[in-house]
Structures are given as structure tokens and as C-alpha cells.
Design an enzyme around this catalytic site. Structure first.
Site, PDB file in Angstrom:
ATOM      1  N   HIS A 107    -110.589  70.431  79.329  1.00 44.72           N
ATOM      2  CA  HIS A 107    -109.870  69.281  79.910  1.00 44.72           C
ATOM      3  C   HIS A 107    -108.425  69.682  80.245  1.00 44.72           C
ATOM      4  O   HIS A 107    -107.927  69.357  81.322  1.00 44.72           O
ATOM      5  CB  HIS A 107    -109.905  68.114  78.909  1.00 44.72           C
ATOM      6  CG  HIS A 107    -109.151  66.887  79.317  1.00 44.72           C
ATOM      7  ND1 HIS A 107    -109.737  65.658  79.489  1.00 44.72           N
ATOM      8  CD2 HIS A 107    -107.827  66.684  79.567  1.00 44.72           C
ATOM      9  CE1 HIS A 107    -108.828  64.761  79.843  1.00 44.72           C
ATOM     10  NE2 HIS A 107    -107.646  65.354  79.885  1.00 44.72           N
ATOM     11  N   GLU A 108    -107.797  70.413  79.323  1.00 45.98           N
ATOM     12  CA  GLU A 108    -106.385  70.794  79.535  1.00 45.98           C
ATOM     13  C   GLU A 108    -106.247  71.858  80.631  1.00 45.98           C
ATOM     14  O   GLU A 108    -105.321  71.783  81.451  1.00 45.98           O
ATOM     15  CB  GLU A 108    -105.768  71.278  78.221  1.00 45.98           C
ATOM     16  CG  GLU A 108    -105.743  70.228  77.111  1.00 45.98           C
ATOM     17  CD  GLU A 108    -105.254  68.860  77.553  1.00 45.98           C
ATOM     18  OE1 GLU A 108    -104.283  68.788  78.332  1.00 45.98           O
ATOM     19  OE2 GLU A 108    -105.854  67.839  77.151  1.00 45.98           O
ATOM     20  N   HIS A 143    -106.211  70.409  83.954  1.00 52.35           N
ATOM     21  CA  HIS A 143    -104.898  69.887  84.386  1.00 52.35           C
ATOM     22  C   HIS A 143    -104.076  70.962  85.102  1.00 52.35           C
ATOM     23  O   HIS A 143    -103.292  70.658  85.999  1.00 52.35           O
ATOM     24  CB  HIS A 143    -104.106  69.355  83.192  1.00 52.35           C
ATOM     25  CG  HIS A 143    -104.464  67.955  82.792  1.00 52.35           C
ATOM     26  ND1 HIS A 143    -104.384  66.885  83.649  1.00 52.35           N
ATOM     27  CD2 HIS A 143    -104.895  67.448  81.608  1.00 52.35           C
ATOM     28  CE1 HIS A 143    -104.759  65.779  83.015  1.00 52.35           C
ATOM     29  NE2 HIS A 143    -105.082  66.094  81.777  1.00 52.35           N
TER      30      HIS A 143
HETATM   31  C1  4LI Z   1    -105.727  58.418  66.571  1.00 51.92           C
HETATM   32  C2  4LI Z   1    -105.117  59.343  65.734  1.00 51.92           C
HETATM   33  C3  4LI Z   1    -113.961  56.987  71.507  1.00 51.92           C
HETATM   34  C4  4LI Z   1    -113.500  56.746  72.801  1.00 51.92           C
HETATM   35  C5  4LI Z   1    -114.105  58.270  71.015  1.00 51.92           C
HETATM   36  C6  4LI Z   1    -106.573  58.833  67.576  1.00 51.92           C
HETATM   37  C7  4LI Z   1    -105.381  60.688  65.886  1.00 51.92           C
HETATM   38  C8  4LI Z   1    -113.126  57.828  73.604  1.00 51.92           C
HETATM   39  C9  4LI Z   1    -113.720  59.363  71.807  1.00 51.92           C
HETATM   40  C10 4LI Z   1    -106.842  60.186  67.771  1.00 51.92           C
HETATM   41  C11 4LI Z   1    -113.239  59.142  73.110  1.00 51.92           C
HETATM   42  C12 4LI Z   1    -106.225  61.110  66.909  1.00 51.92           C
HETATM   43  C13 4LI Z   1    -109.855  61.369  72.367  1.00 51.92           C
HETATM   44  C14 4LI Z   1    -110.145  62.522  74.335  1.00 51.92           C
HETATM   45  C15 4LI Z   1    -111.671  60.915  73.710  1.00 51.92           C
HETATM   46  C16 4LI Z   1    -112.625  57.585  74.969  1.00 51.92           C
HETATM   47  C17 4LI Z   1    -107.235  63.539  74.814  1.00 51.92           C
HETATM   48  C18 4LI Z   1    -108.772  59.714  69.230  1.00 51.92           C
HETATM   49  C19 4LI Z   1    -107.013  61.231  69.970  1.00 51.92           C
HETATM   50  C20 4LI Z   1    -109.760  60.379  70.120  1.00 51.92           C
HETATM   51  C21 4LI Z   1    -107.960  61.944  70.874  1.00 51.92           C
HETATM   52  C22 4LI Z   1    -108.471  65.445  75.919  1.00 51.92           C
HETATM   53  C23 4LI Z   1    -110.638  64.083  76.172  1.00 51.92           C
HETATM   54  C24 4LI Z   1    -108.541  64.318  74.904  1.00 51.92           C
HETATM   55  C25 4LI Z   1    -113.897  60.748  71.246  1.00 51.92           C
HETATM   56  C26 4LI Z   1    -113.107  56.634  77.176  1.00 51.92           C
HETATM   57  C27 4LI Z   1    -105.938  61.586  75.412  1.00 51.92           C
HETATM   58  N1  4LI Z   1    -109.405  62.307  73.237  1.00 51.92           N
HETATM   59  N2  4LI Z   1    -110.961  60.673  72.599  1.00 51.92           N
HETATM   60  N3  4LI Z   1    -111.262  61.845  74.620  1.00 51.92           N
HETATM   61  N4  4LI Z   1    -107.701  60.642  68.824  1.00 51.92           N
HETATM   62  N5  4LI Z   1    -109.139  61.137  71.192  1.00 51.92           N
HETATM   63  N6  4LI Z   1    -109.728  63.501  75.188  1.00 51.92           N
HETATM   64  N7  4LI Z   1    -112.836  60.230  73.927  1.00 51.92           N
HETATM   65  N8  4LI Z   1    -113.466  56.981  75.821  1.00 51.92           N
HETATM   66  N9  4LI Z   1    -107.142  62.391  75.485  1.00 51.92           N
HETATM   67  O1  4LI Z   1    -111.539  57.976  75.306  1.00 51.92           O
HETATM   68  O2  4LI Z   1    -106.335  63.975  74.155  1.00 51.92           O
HETATM   69  S1  4LI Z   1    -110.206  65.828  76.151  1.00 51.92           S
HETATM   70 CL1  4LI Z   1    -106.514  62.795  67.072  1.00 51.92          CL
HETATM   71 NI    NI Z   2    -105.652  64.742  80.305  1.00 47.26          NI
END
Ligand code: 4LI
Ligand code: NI
Length: 181
Positions: free
Chosen positions: A151-152, A155
């Protein structure tokens, strides 16, 4: 803290420039700030205080710097980092045929809307990158850390996660795609 640019800003669609070593002090500072942002965003108290959305990856183009640099901070269930690196000029040198996608879809700090659907990515990758000191690194990643790094790196190439979602059938799952999470 950091000013994250949003979908529609052309920097997010540009191919970012390869960095030359040694990095400048400004470039090194930027790398540390990207990682600091991720740390703060994952800290419930700081995230609330500064109204930060949590992320596990943040690439320089997302703060309007079109250079090949990204921070990745993937914690495990106990909040211990399983992959924590500032990646300079990252390259995927090999990738599995098998694909994987997050069952819940992907989110992005530069995309303020929910885009439902599976984002197929290589389940395993071999990644090469340089750190802030110009030291070369090589690592084999699978599943979540592999997905985040892809994903990164997207970007850095002007690609956003929803570019990979099947337009006709967002949750289409072929035989080669495993779901994670
Ligand atoms: C709080 C504290 C549910 C929905 C589950 C949250 C610490 C989605 C997932 C986090 C989803 C942390 C994440 C990414 C998804 C959804 C990214 C929560 C942060 C889960 C990261 C780059 C895609 C990365 C797994 C639409 C901002 N991150 N969840 N996808 N977490 N987080 N991505 N998917 N559905 N995005 O988003 O950083 S790759 Cl660590
Ligand atoms: Ni991104």
C-alpha cells in the site's frame, strides 16, 4: 503536526523521486516525523488529543513531499511492533503468485471516505530498502506487513488502494485470493 494531503491533490498521483545518499538533514527529519506520526496516531490518548486517525503506514507524498520514503509501523495484538522501519527507495524484488487481501478492506489517511471491497495484493514479498543512514536492508514479509508495505509503495507510484478494487464486483474473490484478519 503533519499536514496530510487528501485525494484530489495531484501529488498523490505523481511518481515520487528516488532519493540520493547521503540524505539531507531535512530528509532525515521528515523520515523521523513520519514515524513519529504513526506512533502518536496509534496511542489512544495522543490520537484523541490531536484528533489523529490511526495508521500503520505513512508515505512522504501524503505530506506533499514527492520522494521515495515511507514509514511503516505494524503492531501485533499486544501493541509490540512486528515491523517498524523508515523505508527509503523501497523495491519489491520478488512476490508470490498467491494474493491476499484484508477481509475488512483497506483505509488510507489520504482518503476520507469508505471505499468497500477487497484490495488484492501479493501475499508474500521480498523487500529491499535503505534506512536513513543509507544501510541496505532485505526482508521477507507476508500477510499484514506485506500488504501495508505494498500500500505504501503504491503511494510512491501514484497509486491509491481503490485502484485495485474490482469495479464490477468489489468483493470478488478468485481461487488465488486469501482473506486476512
Ligand atoms: C487504532 C490503534 C477494519 C476496517 C479492520 C487503530 C492502533 C478496516 C481493518 C489501529 C481495516 C492501530 C487499518 C489499513 C485497514 C478498514 C493504514 C486499525 C490502524 C486498522 C490501521 C495501510 C491499509 C493501512 C484491518 C475500510 C490508514 N489500516 N485498517 N487498513 N489500526 N488499520 N491500511 N483496514 N476498512 N491505513 O479500513 O494505515 S494498508 Cl494500529
Ligand atoms: Ni494510504
Amino acid at each position: 503536526m503533519k499536514n496530510i494531503i487528501r485525494e484530489g491533490n495531484p501529488t498523490l498521483r505523481a511518481r515520487a523521486k528516488t532519493l540520493a545518499f547521503p540524505l539531507t538533514d531535512k530528509q532525515r527529519e521528515l523520515g523521523k516525523k513520519l514515524m513519529e506520526f504513526l506512533e502518536n496516531s496509534q496511542d489512544p490518548k495522543l490520537a484523541k488529543k490531536y484528533q489523529l486517525r490511526a495508521g500503520v503506514g505513512l508515505a512522504a507524498p501524503q505530506v506533499d513531499q514527492s520522494i521515495r520514503m515511507t514509514a511503516v509501523l505494524v503492531p501485533d495484538e499486544n501493541n509490540q511492533p512486528i515491523f517498524k522501519h523508515i523505508l527509503i527507495n523501497p523495491t519489491i524484488i520478488s512476490e508470490s503468485v498467491r494474493m491476499a487481501a484484508l477481509a475488512e478492506g483497506e483505509g488510507c489517511l489520504s482518503v476520507d471516505r469508505d471505499v468497500p471491497g477487497y484490495v488484492p495484493r501479493h501475499q508474500k514479498i521480498t523487500l529491499r530498502w535503505y534506512d536513513l543512514d543509507g544501510q541496505r536492508h532485505l526482508d521477507k514479509l507476508r500477510n499484514y506487513p506485506a500488504i501495508v508495505c505494498q500500500h505504501e509503495i503504491d503511494h510512491l507510484n501514484g497509486v491509491l488502494f481503490f485502484d485495485h478494487i474490482n469495479q464490477k464486483d468489489p468483493f470478488y474473490q478468485d481461487d488465488n485470493l486469501v482473506l486476512i484478519g
